[in-house]
Design a protein around this motif. Sequence first.
Motif, PDB file in Angstrom:
ATOM      1  N   LEU A  37       0.906  -1.196  -0.070  1.00  0.00           N
ATOM      2  CA  LEU A  37      -0.049  -0.020   0.020  1.00  0.00           C
ATOM      3  C   LEU A  37       0.782   1.376  -0.030  1.00  0.00           C
ATOM      4  CD1 LEU A  37      -3.173   0.350  -0.078  1.00  0.00           C
ATOM      5  CD2 LEU A  37      -3.146   0.477   2.419  1.00  0.00           C
ATOM      6  N   GLN A  38       1.886   1.125   0.712  1.00  0.00           N
ATOM      7  CA  GLN A  38       2.797   2.402   0.620  1.00  0.00           C
ATOM      8  C   GLN A  38       3.545   2.793  -0.763  1.00  0.00           C
ATOM      9  OE1 GLN A  38       2.924   3.712   3.805  1.00  0.00           O
ATOM     10  NE2 GLN A  38       3.908   5.351   2.478  1.00  0.00           N
ATOM     11  N   GLN A  39       3.701   1.569  -1.347  1.00  0.00           N
ATOM     12  CA  GLN A  39       4.222   1.704  -2.730  1.00  0.00           C
ATOM     13  C   GLN A  39       3.185   2.262  -3.594  1.00  0.00           C
ATOM     14  OE1 GLN A  39       7.522   1.141  -3.686  1.00  0.00           O
ATOM     15  NE2 GLN A  39       6.742   2.331  -5.448  1.00  0.00           N
ATOM     16  N   VAL A  40       1.876   1.872  -3.407  1.00  0.00           N
ATOM     17  CA  VAL A  40       0.802   2.313  -4.196  1.00  0.00           C
ATOM     18  C   VAL A  40       0.664   3.823  -4.004  1.00  0.00           C
ATOM     19  CG1 VAL A  40      -1.795   2.298  -4.595  1.00  0.00           C
ATOM     20  CG2 VAL A  40      -0.175   0.133  -4.504  1.00  0.00           C
ATOM     21  N   LEU A  41       0.991   4.352  -2.837  1.00  0.00           N
ATOM     22  CA  LEU A  41       0.668   5.955  -2.386  1.00  0.00           C
ATOM     23  C   LEU A  41       1.629   6.511  -3.361  1.00  0.00           C
ATOM     24  CD1 LEU A  41      -0.396   8.272  -1.320  1.00  0.00           C
ATOM     25  CD2 LEU A  41       0.958   7.744   0.823  1.00  0.00           C
ATOM     26  N   ALA A  42       3.145   6.110  -3.436  1.00  0.00           N
ATOM     27  CA  ALA A  42       4.167   6.627  -3.964  1.00  0.00           C
ATOM     28  C   ALA A  42       4.036   6.721  -5.452  1.00  0.00           C
ATOM     29  CB  ALA A  42       5.552   6.082  -3.659  1.00  0.00           C
ATOM     30  N   ASP A  43       3.481   5.509  -6.064  1.00  0.00           N
ATOM     31  CA  ASP A  43       3.215   5.382  -7.263  1.00  0.00           C
ATOM     32  C   ASP A  43       2.232   6.235  -7.774  1.00  0.00           C
ATOM     33  OD1 ASP A  43       5.096   3.252  -7.427  1.00  0.00           O
ATOM     34  OD2 ASP A  43       3.512   1.651  -8.037  1.00  0.00           O
ATOM     35  N   SER A  44       1.025   6.540  -6.954  1.00  0.00           N
ATOM     36  CA  SER A  44      -0.078   7.480  -7.300  1.00  0.00           C
ATOM     37  C   SER A  44       0.260   8.780  -7.575  1.00  0.00           C
ATOM     38  CB  SER A  44      -0.987   7.305  -6.243  1.00  0.00           C
ATOM     39  OG  SER A  44      -1.645   5.977  -6.070  1.00  0.00           O
ATOM     40  N   LEU A  45       1.290   9.294  -6.487  1.00  0.00           N
ATOM     41  CA  LEU A  45       1.626  10.597  -6.447  1.00  0.00           C
ATOM     42  C   LEU A  45       2.459  10.796  -7.724  1.00  0.00           C
ATOM     43  CD1 LEU A  45       2.697  10.854  -2.665  1.00  0.00           C
ATOM     44  CD2 LEU A  45       0.429  11.857  -3.731  1.00  0.00           C
TER      45      LEU A  45
END
Length: 399
Positions: free
Chosen positions: A326-334
């Motif tokens: 989930l942390q990686q998904v946030l970084a990708d989303s940004l």
Amino acid sequence: MTAYHIFTPDDALRFADRHSELFGDHSKLSAVEFGDGNLNLVFRVSNDKGTSLIVKQALPYARCVGESWPLSTDRARIEAEVLQQHGRFCPQHTVEVLHFDPALSAILMEDLKQYQILRSELVKGKTFAHLASQMASYLAQTLFYSSDFVLSGPVKKAAVARFINPELCLITEDLFFTDPYCNHERNTIHTLILPRARQLWQDEELQAEVAALKADFLSKPQALLHGDVHSGSIFINADNCKVIDAEFGFYGPIGFDIGSLLGNLLLNYVACPGLFAPEQAEQQQAYLLAQIRELWQQFAAQFSQLMASETQDSALQNSRYQQHFLQQVLADSLGYAGCELIRRTVGLAHVADLEKITDASKRAEAELRAIELGRALIMQRAQLAQMDAVLSLVQQFAL
Ligand SMILES: Nc1ncnc2c1ncn2[C@@H]1O[C@H](COP(=O)(O)OP(=O)(O)O)[C@@H](O)[C@H]1O
Ligand SMILES: CSC[C@H]1O[C@H](OP(=O)(O)O)[C@H](O)[C@@H]1O
């Protein structure tokens, strides 16, 4: 089977009549083409009692450019099948497909005439309290249920193959990740920001991060994406919202769909001072910040809950892995939100949020804010581990 031909309004009318019981016998039908998107024909077919349906047909080329930009009509199959699949996972927020004809590349779907396009509403200064929570549900459900958390390896690979979408993906690969960072003939750049655009073409530090985001877009088939969740693909009213226009769908990085939506909310955010008087601009920006916070919080909460309770693969049931995911998904989303901000400012396809700013110098200021915010999100995405930090960053670009 009828061979492919480009529909006239009469063809669309007969298509709708043939494939729906809705109009009944002896209906007086009429049809009009009213599409305003970049790629396809869209017809509204209505009877004299106020019932109506939508017929969307893929042209063998991109509508906004013409026959000089040929494009496979298979995109209509992708669109119909993504919408059908997303409709199974999240029917309340996906437009309903009633019939698809592969030979004619034509889709019959529900008419969302009780809704308005989100982008037009945001440009008018309208706000919707339920936007973030409903879109968080749409994203969490469609992305989770098409991912490795649920599908077995063989089933997932068959799904990836079914949604291979090379031509439309190539458009995104070019327009998002390549054109804005070089002097490409497809770019449209207003004169006042040309010096800043030229700096993007020399910005190797930024280009390296965009390359990493592009590489993930090319090679990270995490879930069945909508592929183009911008605010022109969301219909909304006082109670509900529904997503349309999934022809860019494919198996890609989850953060791309979330980032596209975040990027579009942020495009409106940076445009507010150019669109509205100061007090209204401030109110709308506060609304957008609250929606962005809620979108991520609710997406993360729902996706976490689904990972904890519905994951089939025993290795992926590991909760530390799930938090890391989930942390990686946030970084990708940004990162993808940042790419959307930049490509909508200096690339081929612009947005009404910026284009409706009538004063050229105010528009240029908003465009510069979009570029700087986009750059900051891309460069800092790995460090922006909490939404509070993201919102503090965004607030630096309010004016
Ligand atoms: N289901 C629908 N109900 C009502 N209007 C629709 C529907 N689908 C599309 N439209 C209208 O057609 C326009 C273009 O549709 P869109 O799917 O975005 O086309 P394109 O693929 O060319 O971008 C939308 O902005 C909207 O006004
Ligand atoms: C030549 S396609 C440009 C642009 O248009 C698509 O959006 P839409 O079809 O909804 O108008 C997509 O965002 C593409 O990047």
